[in-house]
Design a protein around this motif. Structure first.
Motif, PDB file in Angstrom:
ATOM      1  N   GLN A  37       9.239  16.754  -0.782  1.00  0.00           N
ATOM      2  CA  GLN A  37      10.257  15.994  -1.488  1.00  0.00           C
ATOM      3  C   GLN A  37       9.606  14.829  -2.223  1.00  0.00           C
ATOM      4  O   GLN A  37       8.876  14.031  -1.632  1.00  0.00           O
ATOM      5  N   GLY A  40      13.655  11.971  -6.969  1.00  0.00           N
ATOM      6  CA  GLY A  40      14.259  12.579  -8.146  1.00  0.00           C
ATOM      7  C   GLY A  40      13.908  14.035  -8.355  1.00  0.00           C
ATOM      8  O   GLY A  40      14.292  14.632  -9.361  1.00  0.00           O
ATOM      9  N   GLN A  41      13.161  14.627  -7.414  1.00  0.00           N
ATOM     10  CA  GLN A  41      12.736  16.018  -7.586  1.00  0.00           C
ATOM     11  C   GLN A  41      13.424  16.978  -6.635  1.00  0.00           C
ATOM     12  O   GLN A  41      13.269  18.162  -6.723  1.00  0.00           O
ATOM     13  N   GLY A  42      14.151  16.492  -5.686  1.00  0.00           N
ATOM     14  CA  GLY A  42      14.742  17.403  -4.716  1.00  0.00           C
ATOM     15  C   GLY A  42      13.682  17.994  -3.808  1.00  0.00           C
ATOM     16  O   GLY A  42      12.596  17.444  -3.642  1.00  0.00           O
TER      17      GLY A  42
ATOM     18  N   LYS B  38      21.099  14.070   3.795  1.00  0.00           N
ATOM     19  CA  LYS B  38      19.806  13.513   4.174  1.00  0.00           C
ATOM     20  C   LYS B  38      19.836  11.993   4.161  1.00  0.00           C
ATOM     21  O   LYS B  38      20.173  11.379   3.137  1.00  0.00           O
ATOM     22  N   PHE B  89      22.214  17.376  -0.798  1.00  0.00           N
ATOM     23  CA  PHE B  89      21.544  18.442  -1.528  1.00  0.00           C
ATOM     24  C   PHE B  89      22.400  19.699  -1.501  1.00  0.00           C
ATOM     25  O   PHE B  89      22.881  20.118  -0.453  1.00  0.00           O
ATOM     26  N   PHE B 102      16.902  24.456  -3.897  1.00  0.00           N
ATOM     27  CA  PHE B 102      17.636  23.199  -3.758  1.00  0.00           C
ATOM     28  C   PHE B 102      17.855  22.539  -5.108  1.00  0.00           C
ATOM     29  O   PHE B 102      17.021  22.637  -6.015  1.00  0.00           O
ATOM     30  N   GLY B 103      18.975  21.811  -5.201  1.00  0.00           N
ATOM     31  CA  GLY B 103      19.163  20.897  -6.314  1.00  0.00           C
ATOM     32  C   GLY B 103      18.389  19.615  -6.045  1.00  0.00           C
ATOM     33  O   GLY B 103      17.782  19.454  -4.988  1.00  0.00           O
ATOM     34  N   LYS B 104      18.428  18.687  -7.015  1.00  0.00           N
ATOM     35  CA  LYS B 104      17.651  17.462  -6.884  1.00  0.00           C
ATOM     36  C   LYS B 104      18.336  16.420  -6.009  1.00  0.00           C
ATOM     37  O   LYS B 104      17.731  15.411  -5.652  1.00  0.00           O
ATOM     38  N   GLY B 105      19.588  16.650  -5.687  1.00  0.00           N
ATOM     39  CA  GLY B 105      20.291  15.737  -4.792  1.00  0.00           C
ATOM     40  C   GLY B 105      21.150  14.730  -5.526  1.00  0.00           C
ATOM     41  O   GLY B 105      20.896  14.375  -6.678  1.00  0.00           O
TER      42      GLY B 105
END
Lengths: 114, 112
Positions: A37, A40-42, B38, B89, B102-105
């Motif tokens: 992680q 900003g990148q997930g 998270k 996420f 996954f997306g970036k959140g």
């Protein structure tokens, strides 16, 4: 209590050094994963293993290596070839690889390269 | 190319109101979707999931809606509580996929 244990939680490394992050699970899960992680990148998949003695590259495997000699363990080595190793690393597992599955995550390991 | 997109990096909601987090996907092979929550310096924890054969799944304060034709899903939290402040996420998996994508959140901030 069943779960995933990652160690160390924090790790500092000098440039040019290899480091190994530990991941142990007692959930009797077949599949294990390593994600990275960045802000900003997930979450991005590094490597995954569907079963013992088998593993596959994920989206960003370059500069990393893994092994799966035991069902419970899936260590990740960050090699000196990884250009931007500073990140938060997450190990996960699931009952099986295929199909709808929920991943259980460890608490993560933060690696900082000095 | 991002296959799972969460276009809002952050969202601020007042305590007690409804929080709506959105997620779009592009891969029509995805057939199972999950939401993870998270907290900083911790691993994500599973929140709720939905199969593509359903359009809604509810678990307490959390409801996930799936619109397959629009390739869109949303997570509703009502009422929002301070402990809901976290990064959420969206994740998806389908036939032939190498694990979850996954997306970036989205960073949800619940204001008192």
């Amino acid at each position: 209590d069943g779960g995933i244990t990652q160690s160390p939680k924090y790790l500092f490394r000098k440039e040019g050094q290899n480091v190994t992050l530990s991941c142990e699970q007692n959930l009797n899960h077949d599949a294990m994963y390593w994600y990275r992680q960045d802000p900003g990148q997930g979450l991005r998949l590094i490597y995954y293993s569907q079963i013992v003695n088998d593993f596959q590259k994920g989206d960003i495997a370059e500069g990393y290596s893994v092994s799966r000699e035991k069902k419970e363990s899936f260590p990740l080595t960050v090699t000196s070839a990884q250009k931007n190793p500073t990140a938060f690393y997450l190990c996960a597992s699931s009952i099986r690889f295929a199909g709808a599955n929920v991943l259980t995550f460890g608490a993560g390991s933060r690696l900082t390269v000095l | 190319d991002q296959q799972v997109k969460q276009n809002s990096p952050s969202l601020s909601v007042q305590e007690g109101r409804i929080s709506i987090l959105n997620c779009d996907y592009t891969n029509s092979m995805f057939d199972y979707f999950l939401w993870y929550k998270k907290y900083p310096a911790e691993g994500p924890t599973f929140l709720i999931s939905i199969s593509s054969i359903k359009d809604k799944n509810e678990d307490g304060r959390f409801t996930v809606f799936l619109n397959k034709s629009a390739k869109h899903l949303s997570l509703h939290i009502v009422p929002s509580q301070p402990g809901d402040s976290a990064v959420y996420f969206c994740a998806a998996i389908g036939r032939g996929a190498d694990g979850l994508t996954f997306g970036k959140g989205t960073h949800l901030i619940i204001q008192p």
